[in-house]
Write an enzyme that holds these catalytic residues in place. Structure first.
Site, short mmCIF file in Angstrom:
data_model
loop_
_atom_site.label_atom_id
_atom_site.label_comp_id
_atom_site.label_asym_id
_atom_site.label_seq_id
_atom_site.Cartn_x
_atom_site.Cartn_y
_atom_site.Cartn_z
N LYS A 1 0.75 0.57 -10.86
CA LYS A 1 0.51 -0.14 -9.61
C LYS A 1 0.01 0.84 -8.55
O LYS A 1 0.76 1.64 -8.02
CB LYS A 1 1.79 -0.80 -9.08
CG LYS A 1 1.46 -1.75 -7.93
CD LYS A 1 2.60 -1.96 -6.97
CE LYS A 1 2.57 -1.07 -5.77
NZ LYS A 1 1.42 -1.21 -4.87
N GLY B 1 5.56 8.47 -3.49
CA GLY B 1 5.40 7.74 -2.24
C GLY B 1 6.35 8.28 -1.21
O GLY B 1 6.83 9.41 -1.31
N GLU C 1 8.65 11.50 -6.58
CA GLU C 1 7.88 12.51 -5.83
C GLU C 1 7.70 11.94 -4.43
O GLU C 1 6.95 10.98 -4.24
CB GLU C 1 6.51 12.73 -6.49
CG GLU C 1 6.57 13.29 -7.90
CD GLU C 1 7.06 14.73 -7.94
OE1 GLU C 1 7.04 15.40 -6.89
OE2 GLU C 1 7.47 15.16 -9.02
N CYS D 1 0.69 15.12 0.69
CA CYS D 1 2.13 15.39 0.81
C CYS D 1 2.40 16.88 0.94
O CYS D 1 3.43 17.29 1.46
CB CYS D 1 2.85 14.83 -0.41
SG CYS D 1 2.16 15.40 -1.96
N GLU E 1 8.30 13.23 8.96
CA GLU E 1 6.96 13.31 8.35
C GLU E 1 5.98 12.43 9.12
O GLU E 1 6.22 11.24 9.29
CB GLU E 1 7.02 12.86 6.89
CG GLU E 1 5.72 13.08 6.17
CD GLU E 1 5.71 12.54 4.75
OE1 GLU E 1 6.26 11.45 4.51
OE2 GLU E 1 5.14 13.21 3.87
P1 NDP Z 1 4.96 4.22 0.18
O1 NDP Z 1 6.30 4.71 -0.19
O2 NDP Z 1 4.83 3.22 1.26
O3 NDP Z 1 4.25 3.56 -1.09
C1 NDP Z 1 4.10 4.22 -2.32
C2 NDP Z 1 3.90 3.17 -3.40
O4 NDP Z 1 5.10 2.42 -3.54
C3 NDP Z 1 2.82 2.18 -3.06
O5 NDP Z 1 2.15 1.79 -4.25
C4 NDP Z 1 3.62 1.02 -2.49
O6 NDP Z 1 2.94 -0.18 -2.56
C5 NDP Z 1 4.82 1.04 -3.41
N1 NDP Z 1 6.01 0.37 -2.89
C6 NDP Z 1 6.29 -0.02 -1.62
N2 NDP Z 1 7.51 -0.64 -1.58
C7 NDP Z 1 8.00 -0.63 -2.85
C8 NDP Z 1 9.21 -1.10 -3.45
N3 NDP Z 1 10.15 -1.72 -2.74
N4 NDP Z 1 9.39 -0.90 -4.77
C9 NDP Z 1 8.46 -0.26 -5.50
N5 NDP Z 1 7.27 0.19 -5.00
C10 NDP Z 1 7.05 0.02 -3.68
O7 NDP Z 1 4.09 5.51 0.46
P2 NDP Z 1 2.63 5.57 1.03
O8 NDP Z 1 1.73 4.77 0.14
O9 NDP Z 1 2.68 5.27 2.48
O10 NDP Z 1 2.27 7.12 0.77
C11 NDP Z 1 2.57 8.13 1.65
C12 NDP Z 1 3.85 8.84 1.24
O11 NDP Z 1 3.74 9.36 -0.07
C13 NDP Z 1 4.13 10.04 2.13
O12 NDP Z 1 5.50 10.06 2.44
C14 NDP Z 1 3.79 11.22 1.23
O13 NDP Z 1 4.46 12.41 1.57
C15 NDP Z 1 4.20 10.70 -0.10
N6 NDP Z 1 3.53 11.45 -1.16
C16 NDP Z 1 4.27 12.29 -1.95
C17 NDP Z 1 3.66 13.06 -2.92
C18 NDP Z 1 4.44 13.99 -3.81
O14 NDP Z 1 3.90 14.42 -4.82
N7 NDP Z 1 5.68 14.30 -3.50
C19 NDP Z 1 2.20 13.00 -3.12
C20 NDP Z 1 1.54 12.08 -2.26
C21 NDP Z 1 2.17 11.33 -1.31
P3 NDP Z 1 1.98 -0.67 -1.35
O15 NDP Z 1 1.35 0.51 -0.73
O16 NDP Z 1 1.02 -1.52 -2.07
O17 NDP Z 1 2.90 -1.38 -0.41
#
Ligand code: NDP
Length: 523
Positions: free
Chosen positions: A215, A268, A290, A324, A427
């Site tokens: 997803k 995320g 992550e 990130c 962040e």
């Molecule tokens: P989110 O946590 O909002 O979303 C990440 C993914 O999770 C998206 O596909 C999102 O869907 C999905 N999601 C949202 N709610 C749920 C749920 N309840 N259950 C399961 N999946 C869900 O992060 P962002 O997309 O805003 O990305 C930015 C964040 O990611 C930052 O905090 C960044 O630091 C982190 N990140 C970490 C990395 C690492 O390697 N540690 C690398 C890159 C980013 P949708 O967007 O469709 O709502």
């Protein structure tokens, strides 16, 4: 009538609905969404990929997919739900029997073909990624898409070089370890590096014999769709990779809650990561998280300042600060502080904020209006907390006609803040950094660790002993010394504290996606 949710974060996003019962406006979709041919990326309707076919979401609903550089919808993405996840699970379960028994050599060849086809389509994919995310086309071309190629190549060949442990129990038995694929893997990724991160999960999961349900973020669904076309062309058997498009609450949550998806790899934000952990714990799923970061860059006065400044400008503003691993807290030894700040600002001020499709652009758009508003909120907060804006701090002048409603923000530098304030602890995930002086090594180690996060850090010094000492004491999963974002795909990658649980990369990823079984044979 199913409930329709608009695309997250874009207040001006009109909602669309396609499929047999769609209102008539959606059938004129192609006429409504017009823009210059040179900017168009196919398809206009991003459907799910299940059992090797592109299919409508069961509920027939779609969300607008906004181009961040223009703030306007340019395609639509399936707004799927648990019923689509159920279909994907059924086909992934069926495919697992055959795929998990397919010889490694054959799996490897298919993954290498996928890598070749991504490389063949590099220009198309880079353009799609740039339009979908707002990142400069030049960055997608040189970072995102080449990394997707590397991910598939790496795991395609890694599975040909695996080893397994054997343990002899003196005079009693002989043990050996089988590492078997676990079944269906749920792979959930964010919007900042869409194909880069999704392929970093898909490649190891399927290379080792699992089937997968992926997803992407609903904000950036396009390259995942294009990857499915490539997988089909490469001859990946139906059902091995399924992509269910839609929102986190509808699709992500259904994946984490599904009892037949036993492995979850999530990248995320930390708040979402907690929800994922809560959903997975009662079902005893194997989970890799992550999550976010608030990464320190530490510059000692003995550093090669030219390299430290160039490296820090890059680590602060690459991908508009939406990586990130970006260093958002820069700490500089007091004797070099003023020189560093002045030269850092000189260099950062030269970054060109512009249309992501223009070759001279260094800084593109933020991914969404929500993200832009979040950045503005933190810049206001920084000023309330006593910070001084040394560079940027607002949206830029008109970029061009096409981008007049886009989500742009200037590279921003804030000085004069205490280490403990919210701006320095939370962040922001945008082109906003703070610079703070320090007096000695112990003090800066304390500053670096004074955060809930622990993802990455970088240390700039020409004193090798100091580099080792500081690196040992910093609580982050990665410490770069005199460099940033140098990634060897073999090394363990992940965060400490609120930045995550588990490690990805190389052997760690292959172990994560397999179950270790000890076989004990009596002598
Ligand atoms: P989110 O946590 O909002 O979303 C990440 C993914 O999770 C998206 O596909 C999102 O869907 C999905 N999601 C949202 N709610 C749920 C749920 N309840 N259950 C399961 N999946 C869900 O992060 P962002 O997309 O805003 O990305 C930015 C964040 O990611 C930052 O905090 C960044 O630091 C982190 N990140 C970490 C990395 C690492 O390697 N540690 C690398 C890159 C980013 P949708 O967007 O469709 O709502």
């Amino acid at each position: 009538m199913p409930v329709r949710s608009g695309r997250r974060g874009d207040a001006d996003s009109s909602r669309g609905e396609l499929g047999p019962n769609a209102p008539s406006h959606s059938r004129t979709f192609q006429h409504v969404f017009t823009f210059p041919h040179s900017v168009r990326t196919e398809p206009l309707q991003i459907r799910n990929f299940i059992d090797g076919q592109f299919v409508e979401p069961v509920g027939g609903r779609y969300l607008d997919n906004i181009e961040p550089a223009t703030g306007k919808p340019y395609s639509q993405v399936a707004d799927s739900d648990g019923r689509d996840v159920d279909l994907a699970v059924a086909t992934a379960e069926k495919a697992f029997a055959g795929w998990s028994r397919t010889p490694a050599q054959e799996r490897s060849q298919i993954l290498l073909r996928i890598a070749d086809l991504i490389e063949r389509d590099l220009e198309k994919l880079a353009r799609a990624e740039s339009i979908d995310t707002g990142k400069p086309l030049s960055l997608a071309r040189t970072l995102d898409i080449p990394r997707a190629v590397a991910n598939f190549c790496f795991f395609a060949t890694a599975i040909l070089h695996t080893e397994s442990e054997a343990h002899v129990t003196d005079g009693v038995a002989f043990n050996y370890t089988l590492r078997q694929p676990r079944g269906i893997a749920g792979l959930i990724s964010p919007w900042n590096l869409p194909l880069y991160l999704l392929s970093w999960k898909i490649a190891p999961a399927i290379a080792i014999g699992n089937t997968a349900i992926a997803k992407p973020s609903e904000l950036t669904p396009m390259t995942a769709y294009l990857l499915c076309e490539i997988c089909r062309e490469a001859g990946l058997p139906n059902g091995v990779l399924n992509v269910v498009q839609g929102t986190g609450p509808n699709v992500g949550a259904a994946i984490t809650a599904h009892p037949k998806i036993g492995t979850i790899s999530f990248t995320g934000g930390t708040v979402t990561g907690r929800k994922v952990a809560e959903a997975c714990a009662p079902l005893f799923k194997k989970v890799s998280l992550e999550l976010g970061g608030k990464n320190p860059n530490i510059i000692f006065a003995d550093a090669d300042l030219d390299a430290a400044i160039t490296g820090s400008v890059k680590s602060s503003f690459a991908n508009q600060g939406q990586i990130c691993l970006c260093g958002s807290r820069v700490f500089v030894e007091r004797s070099a502080y003023h020189d560093f700040v002045e030269r850092f600002i000189d260099q950062a001020a030269k970054l060109k904020v512009g249309d992501p499709l223009e070759p001279t652009t260094d800084q593109g758009a933020m991914v969404s209006k929500t993200q832009l508003d979040k950045i503005k909120f933190y810049v206001d907060l920084a000023q309330k907390e006593g910070g001084k804006i040394a560079l940027g701090g607002s949206t830029p002048e008109l970029i061009n006609e096409r981008c007049q409603s886009g989500y742009f923000f200037q590279p921003t530098v804030i000085t004069g803040l205490p280490v403990s304030c919210r701006t320095n602890r939370e962040e922001i995930f945008g082109p906003v950094i703070t610079i703070t002086p320090f007096d000695n090594q112990e003090e800066v180690i304390g500053y670096a660790n004074d955060t809930d996060y622990g993802l990455a850090s970088s240390v700039w010094t020409q004193n090798l002993n100091r580099a080792h000492r500081v690196a040992e004491k910093i609580h982050t999963g990665t410490v770069w010394v005199n460099c940033w974002l140098v990634r060897d795909l073999r090394v363990p990658f992940g965060g400490m504290k609120a930045s995550g649980v588990g490690r990805e990369g190389g052997e760690e990823a292959l172990r994560f996606f397999t179950e270790a079984k000890n076989i004990c044979i009596a002598k």
